[in-house]
Design an enzyme around this catalytic site. Structure first.
Site, PDB file in Angstrom:
ATOM      1  N   GLU A  57       8.324  -5.535  15.420  1.00 17.92           N
ATOM      2  CA  GLU A  57       8.503  -4.157  15.547  1.00 17.92           C
ATOM      3  C   GLU A  57       7.524  -3.699  16.743  1.00 17.92           C
ATOM      4  O   GLU A  57       6.295  -4.312  16.893  1.00 17.92           O
ATOM      5  CB  GLU A  57       8.171  -3.107  14.461  1.00 17.92           C
ATOM      6  CG  GLU A  57       7.148  -3.319  13.622  1.00 17.92           C
ATOM      7  CD  GLU A  57       6.099  -2.100  13.581  1.00 17.92           C
ATOM      8  OE1 GLU A  57       5.941  -1.585  14.539  1.00 17.92           O
ATOM      9  OE2 GLU A  57       5.371  -2.015  12.371  1.00 17.92           O
ATOM     10  N   LYS A 119       7.799   7.673  18.850  1.00 18.41           N
ATOM     11  CA  LYS A 119       7.844   6.881  17.807  1.00 18.41           C
ATOM     12  C   LYS A 119       9.316   6.783  17.152  1.00 18.41           C
ATOM     13  O   LYS A 119       9.802   8.119  16.787  1.00 18.41           O
ATOM     14  CB  LYS A 119       6.881   7.400  16.788  1.00 18.41           C
ATOM     15  CG  LYS A 119       6.720   6.545  15.415  1.00 18.41           C
ATOM     16  CD  LYS A 119       5.653   7.056  14.532  1.00 18.41           C
ATOM     17  CE  LYS A 119       5.725   6.354  13.104  1.00 18.41           C
ATOM     18  NZ  LYS A 119       4.916   6.761  12.227  1.00 18.41           N
ATOM     19  N   VAL A 139      10.091   0.433  11.626  1.00 24.38           N
ATOM     20  CA  VAL A 139      10.832  -0.698  10.637  1.00 24.38           C
ATOM     21  C   VAL A 139      12.227  -0.368  10.792  1.00 24.38           C
ATOM     22  O   VAL A 139      13.036  -1.063  11.022  1.00 24.38           O
ATOM     23  CB  VAL A 139      10.235  -0.580   9.417  1.00 24.38           C
ATOM     24  CG1 VAL A 139      11.027  -1.269   8.598  1.00 24.38           C
ATOM     25  CG2 VAL A 139       8.740  -1.198   9.243  1.00 24.38           C
ATOM     26  N   ASP A 171       8.964  13.657   1.043  1.00 25.27           N
ATOM     27  CA  ASP A 171       8.601  12.927   2.317  1.00 25.27           C
ATOM     28  C   ASP A 171       8.969  11.528   1.954  1.00 25.27           C
ATOM     29  O   ASP A 171       8.029  10.688   1.447  1.00 25.27           O
ATOM     30  CB  ASP A 171       7.191  12.962   2.642  1.00 25.27           C
ATOM     31  CG  ASP A 171       6.862  12.584   4.003  1.00 25.27           C
ATOM     32  OD1 ASP A 171       7.521  11.517   4.387  1.00 25.27           O
ATOM     33  OD2 ASP A 171       5.922  12.959   4.548  1.00 25.27           O
ATOM     34  N   SER A 173      10.141   7.626   3.554  1.00 25.85           N
ATOM     35  CA  SER A 173      10.424   7.101   4.824  1.00 25.85           C
ATOM     36  C   SER A 173      11.930   6.564   5.208  1.00 25.85           C
ATOM     37  O   SER A 173      12.535   6.114   4.056  1.00 25.85           O
ATOM     38  CB  SER A 173       9.267   5.707   5.106  1.00 25.85           C
ATOM     39  OG  SER A 173       9.958   4.978   6.005  1.00 25.85           O
ATOM     40  N   SER A 174      12.295   6.467   6.320  1.00 26.26           N
ATOM     41  CA  SER A 174      13.675   5.929   6.317  1.00 26.26           C
ATOM     42  C   SER A 174      13.849   4.512   6.277  1.00 26.26           C
ATOM     43  O   SER A 174      14.693   3.948   6.193  1.00 26.26           O
ATOM     44  CB  SER A 174      14.295   6.459   7.920  1.00 26.26           C
ATOM     45  OG  SER A 174      13.358   5.855   8.909  1.00 26.26           O
ATOM     46  N   ASP A 175      12.414   3.861   6.336  1.00 25.49           N
ATOM     47  CA  ASP A 175      12.448   2.555   6.153  1.00 25.49           C
ATOM     48  C   ASP A 175      13.167   1.973   4.731  1.00 25.49           C
ATOM     49  O   ASP A 175      13.897   0.991   4.570  1.00 25.49           O
ATOM     50  CB  ASP A 175      11.131   1.944   5.880  1.00 25.49           C
ATOM     51  CG  ASP A 175      10.185   2.215   7.227  1.00 25.49           C
ATOM     52  OD1 ASP A 175      10.863   2.452   8.323  1.00 25.49           O
ATOM     53  OD2 ASP A 175       9.276   1.749   7.334  1.00 25.49           O
ATOM     54  N   LYS A 192       2.286   0.196   2.104  1.00 25.21           N
ATOM     55  CA  LYS A 192       1.088   0.603   2.695  1.00 25.21           C
ATOM     56  C   LYS A 192       0.217   1.712   1.751  1.00 25.21           C
ATOM     57  O   LYS A 192       1.019   2.279   0.772  1.00 25.21           O
ATOM     58  CB  LYS A 192       1.329   1.420   3.793  1.00 25.21           C
ATOM     59  CG  LYS A 192       1.696   1.010   5.241  1.00 25.21           C
ATOM     60  CD  LYS A 192       2.090   1.991   6.199  1.00 25.21           C
ATOM     61  CE  LYS A 192       2.558   1.189   7.529  1.00 25.21           C
ATOM     62  NZ  LYS A 192       3.317   2.046   8.463  1.00 25.21           N
TER      63      LYS A 192
END
Length: 405
Positions: A57, A119, A139, A171, A173-175, A192
């Site tokens: 990435e 981003k 990602v 909230d 993540s789309s990951d 993380k």
């Protein structure tokens, strides 16, 4: 054997369906490059011959650290991939064109974009391409483009997930959803540690049907630290074991990704108490400043680095390099499984024979569209090779299914 031969044939076939583009002005040509992907020569060759390729990435370049450290780190990670027998494919979007593999000049340009860099996650791709903007792929976006061209292995630092207090902020993540819909294996240092790891593993990835693996440990790693305190669903101990699981996932056409978590090297692990204190401080500050969404993770990582006196950034770089070693080793092992003869296996004879049958069609494609190259990078028409992938039932190149990206 036959499926691998067809997969490689499909990839070779794609090279003969090259989009004709123009740099001239005029309304007729304004969208000339929309729907195309540029692939660097070394990545294109590797995919066509079934060699190991590792996707990387680019937000680590555009948003992860300051210049020139970002550029130096990106180059070092690519070098590690090469040293371990695979071809690196750093993915980004430049001037509205998705690039699979960056030249040194392109990488430096991305490293210097700073605040003008976008981003880019899944939701941003269409807008960035349509407006001919530039930026680093997260990602989720990297998974999408890697899958499109048949790359099976993707290395990153850590992946996004459920943020603290996600039960109220939602909230997420789309990951996570991308792992549930795209058949790519992501090698990372786990989740993380700024995130809600138990909720991430138990409520999201399990629901998405994502296989989660810890490498040489049963405790899922937490980015800066070796252990999160959360048990992983399964453990694998060698690159070959990982490659076999990836191949089974492909053959069964499960259409979901695999997440492999490898602990940060012990000597670079940041003390749990120090990092947790820094994270809590950074979270409070982000909340007070109203920082959320895609801006939150870069802020938190930067602030945690400040609070730990640079220790977290040093650890971040070390873990990415460590991940690159394992990712390349897995990619090489997977290429061995899919083509034991390193290009001299009998299945290649099948590929050549079937390739001759396609020769007339290939020549016709050249006459109609021309062999357009821009900056020595092959231009692929995404609409055509996506249709081809569905027809053959498998992705090209390294053999992984393209998934529902």
């Amino acid at each position: 054997m036959a499926s691998n031969a067809l997969s490689r044939l499909a990839n070779l076939h794609r090279h003969f369906h090259i989009t004709k583009s123009s740099t001239k002005g005029g309304s007729e040509n304004e969208n000339g490059n929309v729907g195309t992907i540029k692939i660097s020569p070394d990545v294109s060759t590797a995919l066509s011959t079934g060699k190991a390729v590792v996707a990387l990435e680019s937000t680590i370049i555009s948003h992860g650290m300051p210049y020139p450290q970002n550029l130096e780190t990106a180059k070092e990670v690519e070098a590690i991939v090469r040293e371990n027998g695979a071809v690196p494919a750093t993915i980004a979007i430049l001037d509205g064109i998705p690039c699979i593999g960056l030249s040194p000049e392109e990488m430096e340009r991305l490293a210097k974009l700073e605040k003008t860099a976008r981003k880019i996650s899944r939701r941003d791709i269409a807008h960035v391409v349509a407006t001919r903007s530039s930026g680093g792929t997260t990602v989720s976006a990297t998974m999408i483009f890697a899958s499109m061209v048949g790359i099976s292995i993707f290395v990153t630092g850590g992946i996004g997930g459920v943020h603290k207090h996600g039960e109220s902020t939602m909230d997420i993540s789309s990951d996570l959803t991308e792992l549930g819909r795209t058949s790519i294996t992501v090698v990372s240092a786990g989740v993380k540690s700024i995130l809600d790891i138990p909720r991430y593993l138990e409520n999201i990835l399990e629901t998405q049907g994502v296989s989660v693996v810890s490498y040489q440990t049963d405790d899922f790693p937490a980015f800066y630290t070796e252990k999160s305190g959360c048990k992983a669903p399964c453990q694998l101990d060698t690159p070959e074991d990982c490659a076999r699981m990836i191949e089974v996932n492909r053959k069964l056409d499960l259409k979901t990704g695999i997440l492999i978590g490898i602990p940060i090297p012990k000597e670079h692990s940041v003390s749990g108490n120090i990092i947790e204190s820094a994270i809590q401080t950074a979270l409070r500050e982000a909340s007070d400043k109203g920082i959320s969404g895609s801006a939150e993770t870069p802020y938190l990582l930067s602030r945690v680095n400040e609070l730990t006196g640079g220790a977290s950034l040093e650890s971040n770089i070390a873990l990415v390099k460590n991940n690159a070693v394992l990712g390349a080793q897995i990619a090489v092992a997977l290429a061995q499984i899919q083509d034991p003869g390193h290009g001299h296996h009998k299945e290649d004879e099948i590929t050549k024979e079937e390739g001759h049958q396609e020769e007339g069609h290939q020549k016709e494609g050249h006459q109609k569209e021309g062999h357009q190259k821009e900056g020595h990078r092959t231009m692929w028409d995404t609409s055509k090779f996506k249709k081809l992938g569905r027809k053959n039932g498998s992705a090209a190149g390294s053999g992984s299914g393209a998934g529902d990206s």
